[in-house]
Design a protein around this motif. Structure first.
Motif, mmCIF file in Angstrom:
data_model
loop_
_atom_site.group_PDB
_atom_site.id
_atom_site.type_symbol
_atom_site.label_atom_id
_atom_site.label_comp_id
_atom_site.label_asym_id
_atom_site.label_seq_id
_atom_site.Cartn_x
_atom_site.Cartn_y
_atom_site.Cartn_z
ATOM 1 N N VAL A 1 62.853 63.206 -39.968
ATOM 2 C CA VAL A 1 63.088 64.219 -38.932
ATOM 3 C C VAL A 1 61.752 64.738 -38.418
ATOM 4 C CG1 VAL A 1 64.167 66.434 -38.415
ATOM 5 C CG2 VAL A 1 65.281 64.853 -40.001
ATOM 6 N N ALA A 2 61.650 64.910 -37.093
ATOM 7 C CA ALA A 2 60.375 65.189 -36.430
ATOM 8 C C ALA A 2 59.427 64.021 -36.702
ATOM 9 C CB ALA A 2 59.771 66.518 -36.865
ATOM 10 N N CYS A 3 59.937 62.817 -36.414
ATOM 11 C CA CYS A 3 59.235 61.581 -36.795
ATOM 12 C C CYS A 3 58.045 61.284 -35.916
ATOM 13 C CB CYS A 3 60.198 60.406 -36.782
ATOM 14 S SG CYS A 3 60.877 59.993 -35.148
ATOM 15 N N GLY A 4 57.878 62.006 -34.792
ATOM 16 C CA GLY A 4 56.736 61.745 -33.933
ATOM 17 C C GLY A 4 56.741 60.315 -33.428
ATOM 18 N N SER A 5 55.572 59.682 -33.436
ATOM 19 C CA SER A 5 55.448 58.330 -32.899
ATOM 20 C C SER A 5 55.906 57.250 -33.870
ATOM 21 C CB SER A 5 54.007 58.068 -32.471
ATOM 22 O OG SER A 5 53.124 58.212 -33.569
ATOM 23 N N GLY A 6 56.321 57.669 -35.074
ATOM 24 C CA GLY A 6 56.894 56.720 -36.019
ATOM 25 C C GLY A 6 55.922 56.119 -37.009
ATOM 26 N N ASP A 7 54.731 56.687 -37.148
ATOM 27 C CA ASP A 7 53.741 56.093 -38.052
ATOM 28 C C ASP A 7 54.182 56.130 -39.508
ATOM 29 O OD1 ASP A 7 51.042 55.400 -36.541
ATOM 30 O OD2 ASP A 7 51.886 57.160 -35.594
ATOM 31 N N HIS A 8 54.763 57.250 -39.963
ATOM 32 C CA HIS A 8 55.321 57.261 -41.321
ATOM 33 C C HIS A 8 56.566 56.378 -41.399
ATOM 34 C CE1 HIS A 8 53.154 61.261 -41.901
ATOM 35 N NE2 HIS A 8 52.761 60.554 -42.930
ATOM 36 N N LEU A 9 57.388 56.448 -40.382
ATOM 37 C CA LEU A 9 58.671 55.748 -40.400
ATOM 38 C C LEU A 9 58.488 54.248 -40.537
ATOM 39 C CD1 LEU A 9 61.692 56.247 -40.247
ATOM 40 C CD2 LEU A 9 61.514 56.226 -37.759
ATOM 41 N N SER A 10 57.495 53.693 -39.873
ATOM 42 C CA SER A 10 57.272 52.252 -39.981
ATOM 43 C C SER A 10 56.904 51.856 -41.402
ATOM 44 C CB SER A 10 56.179 51.811 -39.007
ATOM 45 O OG SER A 10 54.934 52.422 -39.306
ATOM 46 N N ARG A 11 56.241 52.748 -42.137
ATOM 47 C CA ARG A 11 55.928 52.471 -43.555
ATOM 48 C C ARG A 11 57.179 52.619 -44.417
ATOM 49 N NH1 ARG A 11 51.715 53.386 -39.889
ATOM 50 N NH2 ARG A 11 49.709 52.877 -40.827
ATOM 51 N N VAL B 1 66.408 52.752 -42.344
ATOM 52 C CA VAL B 1 65.711 53.979 -41.957
ATOM 53 C C VAL B 1 66.064 54.315 -40.510
ATOM 54 C CG1 VAL B 1 63.789 53.631 -43.559
ATOM 55 C CG2 VAL B 1 63.614 52.762 -41.223
ATOM 56 N N GLU B 2 66.062 55.613 -40.227
ATOM 57 C CA GLU B 2 66.251 56.118 -38.870
ATOM 58 C C GLU B 2 65.307 57.295 -38.675
ATOM 59 O OE1 GLU B 2 70.318 56.851 -37.737
ATOM 60 O OE2 GLU B 2 71.068 55.125 -38.869
ATOM 61 N N GLY B 3 65.073 57.650 -37.418
ATOM 62 C CA GLY B 3 64.224 58.785 -37.103
ATOM 63 C C GLY B 3 64.904 59.712 -36.122
ATOM 64 N N LEU B 4 64.383 60.937 -36.034
ATOM 65 C CA LEU B 4 64.893 61.934 -35.095
ATOM 66 C C LEU B 4 63.729 62.787 -34.636
ATOM 67 C CD1 LEU B 4 68.137 63.930 -35.175
ATOM 68 C CD2 LEU B 4 66.024 65.247 -35.133
ATOM 69 N N ASP B 5 63.685 63.078 -33.322
ATOM 70 C CA ASP B 5 62.633 63.933 -32.796
ATOM 71 C C ASP B 5 63.163 64.682 -31.581
ATOM 72 O OD1 ASP B 5 59.402 63.945 -33.397
ATOM 73 O OD2 ASP B 5 59.882 64.625 -31.370
ATOM 74 N N LEU B 6 62.608 65.861 -31.330
ATOM 75 C CA LEU B 6 63.030 66.680 -30.204
ATOM 76 C C LEU B 6 62.452 66.175 -28.885
ATOM 77 C CD1 LEU B 6 64.536 69.288 -29.319
ATOM 78 C CD2 LEU B 6 62.408 70.529 -29.758
ATOM 79 N N SER B 7 61.273 65.555 -28.938
ATOM 80 C CA SER B 7 60.564 65.126 -27.738
ATOM 81 C C SER B 7 61.048 63.755 -27.282
ATOM 82 C CB SER B 7 59.058 65.068 -28.018
ATOM 83 O OG SER B 7 58.386 64.336 -27.026
ATOM 84 N N GLU B 8 61.516 63.664 -26.049
ATOM 85 C CA GLU B 8 61.959 62.374 -25.513
ATOM 86 C C GLU B 8 60.801 61.383 -25.461
ATOM 87 O OE1 GLU B 8 64.297 59.372 -24.248
ATOM 88 O OE2 GLU B 8 64.971 61.339 -24.963
#
Length: 231
Positions: free
Chosen positions: A37-47, A55-62
């Protein structure tokens, strides 16, 4: 610029993701799904995608949602951490890089953690990275960084002051390249200086047992909450 700046200044996304993965697996060894949550550009998520089956991500910024989709190739949702609804649960819900500190008050923080908990499977784990605790905040702190990447030079200067229970950080950027010359812009970040007790109480209201963990890779500490296992 966001990606280039943080990578260039040496943020250890791989090490941080490995630390969070170990904290999750220590508490729920079978955990194989994670929501960032609040994954930003996905740098942690890709790891995280290298360690979890789903895995999935969510962020407020389109803008960040689109960037994370491009960078990770995994499902990324646009939503507000305080109140979102997805169609599944996860073994772990995490929020790093002080994302939860953008909650304005304890009520919003509690709503956020209750929302996280609703998206956990039995025995699931929440890991959040706070902003600085009030006693660790440095009044008047000035941060400076210069990064060169992709033919551009980025300079970032920040100044932080305490405004009641909030950190008010003004940030100025210079971006320079041979083609475009020098561009200047600024923004302001207001993050709440929640106390350790406020974080722990919010976890309790979400039905979680909570621990506060310190590690060299997480100088602000990490709060790790666990829900009850299946009966």
């Amino acid at each position: 610029m966001y990606e280039a700046f943080y990578r260039g200044r040496g943020k250890d996304y791989t090490g941080e993701a490995a630390l969070v993965t170990s904290l999750v697996r220590d508490r729920l060894p079978e955990a194989d799904s994670l929501l960032d949550v609040a994954c930003g550009s996905g740098d942690h998520l890709s790891r995280f995608a290298d360690s979890f089956g789903h895995v999935e991500g969510l962020d407020l910024s389109e803008d960040m949602v689109q960037l994370a989709r491009k960078n990770t190739g995994v499902p990324i949702h646009r939503g507000d951490m305080r109140d979102f609804t997805l169609d599944r649960t996860f073994g772990a819900v995490v929020s790093l890089f002080s994302g939860v500190a953008y909650c304005a008050d304890v009520d919003e923080l509690s709503a956020t953690l209750r929302c996280f908990a609703r998206h956990l499977s039995p025995g699931g784990v929440i890991v959040i990275e706070p902003f600085w605790l009030p006693e660790d905040f440095l009044e008047g702190y000035v941060g400076t960084d210069t990064v060169e990447s992709g033919g551009r030079t980025y300079v970032r200067v920040s100044h932080s002051v305490r405004d009641g229970g909030v950190s008010h950080m003004e940030v100025h950027y210079l971006v320079a390249s041979a083609e475009s010359g020098v561009t200047h812009f600024s923004d302001v970040h207001r993050t709440t200086l929640f106390t350790r007790e406020e974080y722990e109480s919010a976890f309790a209201r979400a039905g979680c047992e909570v621990e506060y963990v310190k590690d060299p890779l997480a100088p602000r500490g990490l709060f790790v909450g666990t829900t009850a296992p299946a009966a």
